[in-house]
Design a protein around this motif. Structure first.
Motif, PDB file in Angstrom:
ATOM      1  N   HIS A 306     -11.517 -39.174 -32.817  1.00  0.00           N
ATOM      2  CA  HIS A 306     -11.256 -39.234 -34.416  1.00  0.00           C
ATOM      3  C   HIS A 306     -10.733 -40.495 -34.797  1.00  0.00           C
ATOM      4  CE1 HIS A 306      -7.344 -36.659 -33.788  1.00  0.00           C
ATOM      5  NE2 HIS A 306      -6.889 -37.986 -34.155  1.00  0.00           N
ATOM      6  N   ASN A 307     -10.601 -40.675 -36.097  1.00  0.00           N
ATOM      7  CA  ASN A 307      -9.771 -41.968 -36.631  1.00  0.00           C
ATOM      8  C   ASN A 307      -8.217 -41.211 -36.817  1.00  0.00           C
ATOM      9  OD1 ASN A 307     -11.604 -43.930 -36.458  1.00  0.00           O
ATOM     10  ND2 ASN A 307     -12.395 -43.489 -38.608  1.00  0.00           N
ATOM     11  N   LEU A 345      -8.200 -46.331 -31.298  1.00  0.00           N
ATOM     12  CA  LEU A 345      -7.059 -45.243 -32.019  1.00  0.00           C
ATOM     13  C   LEU A 345      -7.768 -44.993 -33.489  1.00  0.00           C
ATOM     14  CD1 LEU A 345      -5.399 -46.621 -29.816  1.00  0.00           C
ATOM     15  CD2 LEU A 345      -3.735 -45.475 -31.073  1.00  0.00           C
ATOM     16  N   ALA A 346      -8.616 -45.846 -33.840  1.00  0.00           N
ATOM     17  CA  ALA A 346      -9.220 -45.616 -35.288  1.00  0.00           C
ATOM     18  C   ALA A 346     -10.250 -46.864 -35.352  1.00  0.00           C
ATOM     19  CB  ALA A 346      -8.247 -45.815 -36.339  1.00  0.00           C
ATOM     20  N   LYS A 347     -11.566 -46.586 -35.801  1.00  0.00           N
ATOM     21  CA  LYS A 347     -12.753 -47.396 -35.823  1.00  0.00           C
ATOM     22  C   LYS A 347     -13.334 -47.598 -37.542  1.00  0.00           C
ATOM     23  CE  LYS A 347     -17.111 -47.873 -33.685  1.00  0.00           C
ATOM     24  NZ  LYS A 347     -16.922 -49.226 -33.220  1.00  0.00           N
ATOM     25  N   GLY A 348     -13.358 -48.766 -37.810  1.00  0.00           N
ATOM     26  CA  GLY A 348     -14.028 -49.107 -38.848  1.00  0.00           C
ATOM     27  C   GLY A 348     -13.297 -48.582 -39.979  1.00  0.00           C
ATOM     28  N   VAL A 349     -11.929 -48.387 -40.190  1.00  0.00           N
ATOM     29  CA  VAL A 349     -11.165 -48.112 -41.399  1.00  0.00           C
ATOM     30  C   VAL A 349     -10.627 -49.273 -42.137  1.00  0.00           C
ATOM     31  CG1 VAL A 349     -10.233 -46.015 -40.134  1.00  0.00           C
ATOM     32  CG2 VAL A 349      -9.103 -48.258 -39.768  1.00  0.00           C
ATOM     33  N   VAL A 350     -11.010 -49.069 -43.566  1.00  0.00           N
ATOM     34  CA  VAL A 350     -10.636 -50.419 -44.708  1.00  0.00           C
ATOM     35  C   VAL A 350      -9.086 -50.350 -44.704  1.00  0.00           C
ATOM     36  CG1 VAL A 350     -11.073 -50.950 -46.513  1.00  0.00           C
ATOM     37  CG2 VAL A 350     -12.816 -49.836 -45.545  1.00  0.00           C
ATOM     38  N   VAL A 351      -8.578 -51.376 -44.476  1.00  0.00           N
ATOM     39  CA  VAL A 351      -7.238 -51.934 -44.885  1.00  0.00           C
ATOM     40  C   VAL A 351      -7.021 -52.568 -45.991  1.00  0.00           C
ATOM     41  CG1 VAL A 351      -6.216 -51.454 -42.517  1.00  0.00           C
ATOM     42  CG2 VAL A 351      -7.193 -53.701 -43.030  1.00  0.00           C
TER      43      VAL A 351
END
Length: 388
Positions: A306-307, A345-351
């Protein structure tokens, strides 16, 4: 967040740390205990976080500690010689059971006929009679959860049909006092209504066996299994509603004690994991931020795929003569420093903005983070561990 900022400001090297807020932990466990019915014996399952500081903070509040190894027994006895210990786990050896007897373990969750034979023999050798619960792998249907511990083919518990055959032969174990049953069947369940339905089934099954086999029955252990929401779209477990429903249910069974053994739901919220961004780069059309840290410290996100929830702690300092890489309004994969593509630890998350030198603050990291991780793979330095 103020204390995290203070900690980061003092660091001379790349930031990598777990920070645990013990005041927050004790406030949280009190909020869990206050609405519980009196008949509930609340154990903390120390596998979630077995640090001495955490155990000492929880000691005045919980009924006891649930352990699953000789090492965990020793950790509990290091903080208290008298607090009740419930000993679970599918692999209890003669060495572990001998140590458990020496450390005055209060209650044993036995998971096979061989475990019963071993413990009865050892207790007989020492002239002791010990209280046990028999762990059930039931035949009836169970609610869905992230982890299914029983109700299907797993290494946990005694299959219901086999257990029913053993209940008429308990006289073969004169040094075991079977006082009830243990049903830890699901883990990370977020639905309080289905949790109550499962508990009702556990109790009615145990009472049926009590009547059928003329058993002494004082305790039904309903396990832990209450989940934590790691994703925004998830609905959190409604503890208040759960306690109300549990109180109503237990009024029907005033003769029973109910044991619970929560771990994640107790300690997850008290900890954060800080990891500095050491590089920001692009490969095959995707953005990556490499962290000083990873799943050798904090394995939970990789384990569950999971992210993990996080915040970006911006740092304006950049005392170097070369360009500072950064991203703006873009998706990024947060990965660790290990030599494996699985260290994510998190994939493809928008920052909104992320730069080398910023700090990623992973939230809800107080349980199943450091304590399930392969700390020494590649021999990177361990994170600092700070207790507020």
């Amino acid at each position: 967040m103020e204390k995290i900022n203070e900690y980061v400001a003092k660091q001379q090297q790349e930031v990598c740390a777990f920070i645990y807020d013990l005041n927050s932990l004790t406030e949280h466990v009190q909020s869990l205990l206050n609405p519980l019915p009196e008949a509930v014996q609340f154990y903390y399952a120390i596998k979630a976080n077995s640090d001495e500081q955490v155990l000492r903070a929880l000691l005045p509040h919980v009924y006891g500690f649930e352990v699953a190894s000789m090492g965990e027994i020793e950790k509990v006895r290091a903080v208290s010689e008298t607090v009740p210990i419930a000993f679970g786990g599918p692999g209890k050896t003669i060495t572990e059971l001998t140590a458990a007897l020496a450390h005055n373990v209060t209650l044993y969750h036995l998971e096979s006929q061989l475990q019963m034979q071993r413990l009865n023999w050892l207790a007989q050798e020492q002239g002791k009679t010990v209280e046990v619960l028999l762990r059930v792998n039931p035949s009836f249907a169970l609610p869905d959860a992230t982890l299914q511990m029983a109700g299907k083919a797993t290494q946990f518990g005694i299959e219901q049909s086999e257990l029913e055959g053993m209940l008429s032969e308990l006289s073969r174990y004169p040094n075991l006092r079977v006082v009830g049953f243990h049903f830890h069947c699901i883990s990370n369940n977020l639905q309080e209504n289905t949790q109550i339905k499962a508990i009702e089934k556990y109790i009615t099954t145990a009472l049926q066996w009590q009547q059928q086999y003329d058993l002494e029955l004082s305790t039904v252990n309903v396990g832990g299994g209450i989940g934590v929401t790691y994703q925004e779209q998830q609905r959190p477990f409604d503890w208040s509603s759960y306690c109300e429903q549990l109180s109503a249910l237990l009024k029907r069974f005033p003769e029973l004690n109910i044991a619970m053994e929560c771990g994640r739901f107790v300690s997850a919220y008290c900890g954060v994991y800080l990891a500095e961004v050491t590089d920001v780069k692009r490969n095959h059309g995707e953005n990556f931020a490499v962290l000083r840290g990873g799943n050798h410290h904090f394995r939970l996100p990789s384990s569950w795929q999971h992210n993990h929830p996080f915040r970006v702690l911006a740092r304006e300092e950049w005392p170097y003569p070369f360009t500072r890489p950064e991203l703006n309004d873009a998706p990024v994969t947060l990965c660790g420093e290990l030599c494996t593509p699985k260290d994510v630890l998190a994939k493809g998350v928008v920052v909104e903005r992320l730069r080398a030198g910023d700090i990623i603050v992973f939230e809800k990291a107080g349980a199943y983070g450091w304590h399930i991780s392969h700390h020494d793979f590649l021999s990177h330095p361990h994170p600092q561990r700070v207790y507020l």
